[in-house]
Design a protein around this motif. Structure first.
Motif, PDB file in Angstrom:
ATOM      1  N   LEU A   7      53.094  32.480  86.338  1.00  0.00           N
ATOM      2  CA  LEU A   7      54.122  33.458  86.684  1.00  0.00           C
ATOM      3  C   LEU A   7      55.315  33.362  85.739  1.00  0.00           C
ATOM      4  O   LEU A   7      55.850  34.385  85.279  1.00  0.00           O
ATOM      5  N   LEU A   8      55.748  32.134  85.438  1.00  0.00           N
ATOM      6  CA  LEU A   8      56.866  31.943  84.519  1.00  0.00           C
ATOM      7  C   LEU A   8      56.534  32.429  83.115  1.00  0.00           C
ATOM      8  O   LEU A   8      57.383  32.995  82.420  1.00  0.00           O
ATOM      9  N   ARG A  10      54.483  34.832  82.330  1.00  0.00           N
ATOM     10  CA  ARG A  10      54.501  36.297  82.358  1.00  0.00           C
ATOM     11  C   ARG A  10      55.922  36.837  82.453  1.00  0.00           C
ATOM     12  O   ARG A  10      56.219  37.920  81.951  1.00  0.00           O
ATOM     13  N   TYR A  11      56.783  36.082  83.120  1.00  0.00           N
ATOM     14  CA  TYR A  11      58.167  36.512  83.294  1.00  0.00           C
ATOM     15  C   TYR A  11      58.996  36.338  82.033  1.00  0.00           C
ATOM     16  O   TYR A  11      59.936  37.106  81.797  1.00  0.00           O
ATOM     17  N   ARG A  12      58.657  35.353  81.202  1.00  0.00           N
ATOM     18  CA  ARG A  12      59.473  34.989  80.044  1.00  0.00           C
ATOM     19  C   ARG A  12      59.824  36.180  79.144  1.00  0.00           C
ATOM     20  O   ARG A  12      61.002  36.368  78.791  1.00  0.00           O
ATOM     21  N   TYR A  14      60.094  39.261  79.804  1.00  0.00           N
ATOM     22  CA  TYR A  14      60.901  40.260  80.512  1.00  0.00           C
ATOM     23  C   TYR A  14      62.227  39.702  81.014  1.00  0.00           C
ATOM     24  O   TYR A  14      63.060  40.459  81.523  1.00  0.00           O
ATOM     25  N   ARG A  15      62.410  38.396  80.863  1.00  0.00           N
ATOM     26  CA  ARG A  15      63.580  37.766  81.466  1.00  0.00           C
ATOM     27  C   ARG A  15      64.908  38.381  81.006  1.00  0.00           C
ATOM     28  O   ARG A  15      65.758  38.693  81.856  1.00  0.00           O
ATOM     29  N   VAL A  18      65.308  41.752  82.703  1.00  0.00           N
ATOM     30  CA  VAL A  18      65.516  41.627  84.147  1.00  0.00           C
ATOM     31  C   VAL A  18      66.950  41.187  84.443  1.00  0.00           C
ATOM     32  O   VAL A  18      67.612  41.741  85.343  1.00  0.00           O
TER      33      VAL A  18
END
Length: 293
Positions: A7-8, A10-12, A14-15, A18
């Motif tokens: 999850l992290l 995949r989030y990186r 877009y961080r 976001v």
């Protein structure tokens, strides 16, 4: 890879979007909602105030807050509040709240004067000492709320990605390895502890009171200055290449000279790091990496 790690990852990418999007959306919704409610109150008591004025009041205030937010983020990164540090930093944050409020008021008054002049009107802020005090009473609450949101968000990320610390002296007996020049770092993540070998660190970046240890695509914050961690790393394996960066020498694949006299380091994993001119020659001699340009 665990679900949390995936999850992290995949989030990186877009961080940044976001984080910026969250504040833009929050501030915009706040300005729109307040504009509507203030206009409703004005109509309810039949005041002779044009509808555009509350819109100017709210959007000028919130626009300046949005412009000041990057400075607040940097400030909280430089002076992170925690259970062990909040008493030490409290006076500093109180001073910062005053500076924040003054900048906010001056900025929004300037914007309002420009907006009013566009409508052929004049904006009167009133008595500055009295109004500044009034605005500070509101601003200090907003300031504290934003600091709390920023710190909670960082705390959650740290708990998810893991936070590194140096190995400590054991309570009983001598340490099994050097404490002054550790071969491993302790990482706490989601209530568990594991060790990261110093040789696995690819590069290190300064970030306020922390340095980020980059290990196989993961970032582990370590509470230390860049100079402090440099003194505890093996100089045969690690080198300072910039005021904010340390690199593992075995990870350097190419040194790209720049017209400024500085250089760009290309690591084996594809990462590019800056290299200041004061470190460039010595680094090239140490790593024997090919040089372009």
């Amino acid at each position: 890879m665990t679900d949390t790690a995936l999850l992290l990852e995949r989030y990186r990418p877009y961080r940044p979007w976001v984080e910026v999007g969250f504040w833009v959306l929050l501030v915009t919704v706040h300005a729109v909602a307040n504009s509507i409610t203030v206009n409703m109150d004005i109509r309810r008591v039949a005041l002779d105030i044009p509808a555009w004025r509350p819109v100017v009041w709210e959007f000028s205030s919130n626009a300046v807050i949005l412009l000041l937010l990057p400075a607040l983020v940097l400030f909280t990164r430089r002076f992170p509040v925690g259970l062990a540090s909040w008493r030490r930093y409290l006076p500093l944050y109180l001073v910062a709240s005053v500076v924040w409020s003054v900048l906010h008021v001056v900025g929004m008054v300037g914007v309002r004067k420009l907006a009013y002049s566009a409508y052929g009107s004049v904006y009167d802020f009133g008595s500055w000492p009295q109004e500044l005090f009034y605005e500070y009473l509101k601003d200090v609450r907003s300031f504290a709320s934003m600091v709390a949101v920023i710190q909670i968000y960082r705390f959650v990320l740290l708990r998810l990605q893991g936070e590194a610390s140096l190995l400590q002296e054991p309570d009983v007996g001598p340490p099994v390895e050097s404490i002054d020049r550790p071969d491993r770092f302790l990482v706490r993540k989601l209530g568990k502890e594991f060790l990261v070998a110093a040789n696995d660190i690819e590069w290190i970046q300064a970030s306020g009171n922390y340095v980020n240890l980059h290990v196989r695509g993961r970032d582990y914050p370590l509470r230390s200055t860049i100079g402090g961690i440099e003194a505890r790393l093996d100089p045969q394996r690690f080198a300072r290449v910039h005021r904010s960066y340390i690199v593992h020498l075995d990870q350097v694949s190419m040194i790209e000279p720049l017209d400024t006299g500085d250089a760009r380091l290309h690591l084996k994993n594809g990462t590019a790091l800056p290299c200041s001119r004061r470190y460039r020659t010595g680094l090239r001699e140490r790593v024997g990496a090919p040089v372009t340009g």
